[in-house]
Enzyme design. Structure first.
Site, PDB file in Angstrom:
ATOM      1  N   TYR A  91      29.295  44.541  16.559  1.00 24.94           N
ATOM      2  CA  TYR A  91      28.189  44.170  16.059  1.00 24.94           C
ATOM      3  C   TYR A  91      27.045  44.881  16.583  1.00 24.94           C
ATOM      4  O   TYR A  91      25.906  44.414  16.436  1.00 24.94           O
ATOM      5  CB  TYR A  91      28.064  42.745  16.942  1.00 24.94           C
ATOM      6  CG  TYR A  91      29.241  41.667  16.690  1.00 24.94           C
ATOM      7  CD1 TYR A  91      28.994  41.312  15.257  1.00 24.94           C
ATOM      8  CD2 TYR A  91      30.259  41.548  17.357  1.00 24.94           C
ATOM      9  CE1 TYR A  91      30.098  40.051  15.118  1.00 24.94           C
ATOM     10  CE2 TYR A  91      31.316  40.523  16.964  1.00 24.94           C
ATOM     11  CZ  TYR A  91      31.107  39.955  15.813  1.00 24.94           C
ATOM     12  OH  TYR A  91      32.190  39.104  15.695  1.00 24.94           O
ATOM     13  N   ASP A 150      38.399  38.396  24.511  1.00 24.76           N
ATOM     14  CA  ASP A 150      39.038  39.711  24.150  1.00 24.76           C
ATOM     15  C   ASP A 150      38.400  40.715  23.156  1.00 24.76           C
ATOM     16  O   ASP A 150      38.017  40.061  22.090  1.00 24.76           O
ATOM     17  CB  ASP A 150      40.490  39.527  23.744  1.00 24.76           C
ATOM     18  CG  ASP A 150      41.085  38.176  22.702  1.00 24.76           C
ATOM     19  OD1 ASP A 150      40.471  37.000  23.182  1.00 24.76           O
ATOM     20  OD2 ASP A 150      41.111  38.475  21.560  1.00 24.76           O
ATOM     21  N   HIS A 386      35.453  48.895  13.280  1.00 25.47           N
ATOM     22  CA  HIS A 386      35.243  47.955  12.344  1.00 25.47           C
ATOM     23  C   HIS A 386      33.813  47.061  12.471  1.00 25.47           C
ATOM     24  O   HIS A 386      33.270  47.208  13.446  1.00 25.47           O
ATOM     25  CB  HIS A 386      36.215  46.884  12.648  1.00 25.47           C
ATOM     26  CG  HIS A 386      36.406  46.473  13.859  1.00 25.47           C
ATOM     27  ND1 HIS A 386      37.046  46.736  14.904  1.00 25.47           N
ATOM     28  CD2 HIS A 386      35.935  45.069  14.129  1.00 25.47           C
ATOM     29  CE1 HIS A 386      36.966  46.067  15.643  1.00 25.47           C
ATOM     30  NE2 HIS A 386      36.206  45.023  15.527  1.00 25.47           N
ATOM     31  N   TYR A 471      28.489  33.474  12.580  1.00 29.91           N
ATOM     32  CA  TYR A 471      27.943  33.035  13.848  1.00 29.91           C
ATOM     33  C   TYR A 471      27.360  34.163  14.670  1.00 29.91           C
ATOM     34  O   TYR A 471      26.387  33.951  15.566  1.00 29.91           O
ATOM     35  CB  TYR A 471      29.076  32.595  14.662  1.00 29.91           C
ATOM     36  CG  TYR A 471      29.906  33.377  15.646  1.00 29.91           C
ATOM     37  CD1 TYR A 471      30.857  34.447  15.251  1.00 29.91           C
ATOM     38  CD2 TYR A 471      29.317  33.392  16.810  1.00 29.91           C
ATOM     39  CE1 TYR A 471      31.439  35.084  16.189  1.00 29.91           C
ATOM     40  CE2 TYR A 471      29.968  34.175  17.946  1.00 29.91           C
ATOM     41  CZ  TYR A 471      30.938  35.132  17.540  1.00 29.91           C
ATOM     42  OH  TYR A 471      31.450  36.316  18.385  1.00 29.91           O
ATOM     43  N   ARG A 472      27.282  35.455  14.167  1.00 31.58           N
ATOM     44  CA  ARG A 472      26.908  36.624  14.871  1.00 31.58           C
ATOM     45  C   ARG A 472      26.893  37.691  13.900  1.00 31.58           C
ATOM     46  O   ARG A 472      28.040  37.675  12.995  1.00 31.58           O
ATOM     47  CB  ARG A 472      27.659  36.825  16.087  1.00 31.58           C
ATOM     48  CG  ARG A 472      27.508  38.008  17.065  1.00 31.58           C
ATOM     49  CD  ARG A 472      28.703  37.992  17.980  1.00 31.58           C
ATOM     50  NE  ARG A 472      28.387  38.946  18.952  1.00 31.58           N
ATOM     51  CZ  ARG A 472      29.470  39.199  19.835  1.00 31.58           C
ATOM     52  NH1 ARG A 472      30.323  38.310  20.126  1.00 31.58           N
ATOM     53  NH2 ARG A 472      29.167  39.926  21.083  1.00 31.58           N
TER      54      ARG A 472
END
Ligand code: ADP
Length: 526
Positions: A91, A150, A386, A471-472
């Protein structure tokens, strides 16, 4: 020297000198080598000019130092990008949404201020990692468990502010936040909830205090710098057990998810459920995908293979924490509830009575036992990293079918294999909804990343067409994702910007976070 946008080199040099005076020269980082550490190694713009890079980083070790930094930043209009331990990988990690921001790195503020194992909470600073908190609890033999994500690095403050999730009954991390201390853009210190009452005895026990409840405003936002946070913990349970529920047919998924939903909303099933499909796993192992690609095998054909290979279509490992006689009864009741689905079968799993020495190394189990670990990194294959693509979808079997088809068609349209997407099936990180978590591959290769960005954008767009939103998201896509939350001509976004301009008129805190830009920097909106 890299300089924040709109700031002269002279002003930036003066600001850096003042930062050094405020927190010590060794905690102001400007060398290329140091700043490279604040790059996102999973950046979708790896080595391209759009890559988000910091112009400097500052690492204060107290709230007073944070206040000083914020005041200097106001004087020179220096954008600060706040991080706790900066493990927000997939992110954006430590990298800012706007290139040239100065990273406000709070890792040195790493005091565990309190862990209470009678009322089950902790009060921590942003630099306290899940590993730190776990070790502290072990060393002091306290009767509480944490809920790590995790991978288990990162911090309760950073992860909860991002609304991350774990696997125990405390899995919804923001829901476990109770009371914050926040430095505002003007340097003022606010304590939320009961913390506003001087001498309060319940800052970490009662969330709401009096009047509007503001904590949500500081999550996924740029309205303040959180310097302390209360986090609810789980009383250490007497025992843990798990068991697997399996159903044979494609359409069994509908009653399967309805049953899960009812059991979860009744507090009988707790923790994160990960939907699995041994049959679709088999298809993947044979070179196929879990998504429903156009022209792929029909449900009937799959069911036939399932019968031949003795593979259930759907399954889930369900977990129970608590007193043995309670969790035994819960598992029994769960089995009764699923038994109405013809052909359902059950498998007893692991059983631990505590205290015990855990010899298991399975990553998912460790996380479910509140033990932070990093094994999940073994998942990444054939790529350098990723991007997390993580939409929230309804908790229903019908929607899961729709998602498998929608994303299958999308991958077919894009002409790429969806094999390396982690999982096509959803998790229940949060109560009452499901989360899909795909990893869009990132490479240290400009051409391949251009393609990955296109895939990501299409995933966001197509999801929104179905009423599914993330959500993010990664810092490089915050504007795009914020843009899909557009009800009533972007009314929510207008509120965010109104708040931003009122609380942070110089626009110094994390410009671009969640697509929220201060007035003076709105031209940077993508
Ligand atoms: P973690 O500590 O779990 O690795 P990060 O430090 O990467 O989490 O933080 C994730 C995101 O949350 C950051 O990019 C930032 O936007 C926000 N954030 C983190 N810490 C704070 C904080 N103390 N105050 C305000 N926002 C924060």
């Amino acid at each position: 020297m890299r300089v924040p946008p709109g700031v002269s080199s002279e002003d930036f040099s003066s600001a850096l000198t003042q930062f050094e005076n405020a927190i010590g020269k060794e905690w102001v980082f400007t060398s290329e080598a140091d700043l490279d550490l604040y790059r996102d190694s999973y950046s979708p713009y790896w080595h391209e000019k759009e890559d988000r890079v910091a112009s400097a980083a500052v690492a204060p070790d107290s709230i007073e130092q944070v206040q000083k930094i914020v005041r200097i930043a106001n004087t020179y209009k220096i954008p600060l990008w706040t991080i706790s331990t900066g493990r927000n990988l997939a992110y954006g990690a430590t990298s800012p949404a706007m290139s040239g921001s100065v990273v406000l790195d709070l890792k040195r503020m790493n005091r565990i201020l309190e862990v209470n194992d009678k009322n089950h909470y902790a009060l921590v600073e942003p630099g306290v990692s899940y590993f730190d908190l776990y070790r502290y609890i072990q060393e002091h033999q306290l009767n509480v468990w944490i809920d790590p994500p995790d991978p288990g690095w990162g911090s309760p403050v950073g992860n909860s502010l991002e609304r991350g999730g774990g696997r125990t009954p405390m899995r919804d991390h923001f829901a476990s936040v109770c009371g914050m201390e926040v430095v505002l853009a003007n340097g003022d210190i606010v304590r939320t909830g009961m913390g506003a009452l001087p001498g309060s005895k319940t800052w970490q026990q009662y969330k709401y205090g009096f009047g509007p409840y503001l904590d949500g405003m500081f999550s996924q936002s740029n309205f303040g710098v959180v310097t302390k946070m209360g986090v609810w913990l789980m009383p250490a349970p007497d025992a843990y057990r798990d068991g697997t529920v399996m159903v044979p047919r494609h359409d069994d998924l509908i009653p399967f998810i309805e049953t899960i939903s009812c059991l979860m909303d009744s507090d009988i099933l707790r923790g994160t459920m990960m939907l699995e499909s041994p049959l679709l796993d088999y298809r993947v192992a044979q070179g196929g995908t879990a998504f429903d690609m156009p022209g792929g095998p029909s449900a009937e054909e799959m069911e036939r293979i399932g019968r031949e290979k003795n593979l259930p279509y759907w399954s889930a490992e369900l977990r129970f924490w608590g007193a043995p006689r309670v969790i035994d009864a819960q598992w029994q009741y769960v089995k009764e509830k699923f038994s109405v689905i013809p052909g359902s079968t059950f498998k007893d799993g692991r059983y631990y009575r505590f205290p015990t020495q855990i010899k298991e190394t399975a990553a998912d189990l460790l996380v479910a036992l509140g033990i932070p670990n990093l094994s999940v990194f073994g998942l990444i294959q054939n790529a350098d990293g990723h991007l997390g693509f993580s939409p929230i979808i309804p908790m229903s079997g019908e929607t899961i079918f729709e998602a498998l088809k929608v994303y299958g068609e999308l991958y077919a349209e894009l002409g790429i294999s969806p094999r390396n997407q982690f999982t096509a099936l959803p998790w229940s990180y949060y109560p009452r909804a499901l989360l899909l978590l795909f990893g869009v591959s990132i490479y240290h290769d400009v051409e391949k990343n251009r393609r990955s960005r296109e895939i990501f954008k299409r995933l966001v767009e197509v999801s929104a067409q179905h009423g599914w939103g993330e959500y993010r998201t990664h810092v490089a896509f915050m504007d795009r994702v914020a843009d899909i939350y557009s009800y009533n001509n972007h009314a929510l976004h207008r509120v965010h910007e109104t708040l931003k301009d009122a609380l942070d008129p110089n626009g110094i805190l994390s410009p671009g976070k969640s697509g929220i830009w201060p007035k003076r920097l709105r031209q940077f909106k993508a």
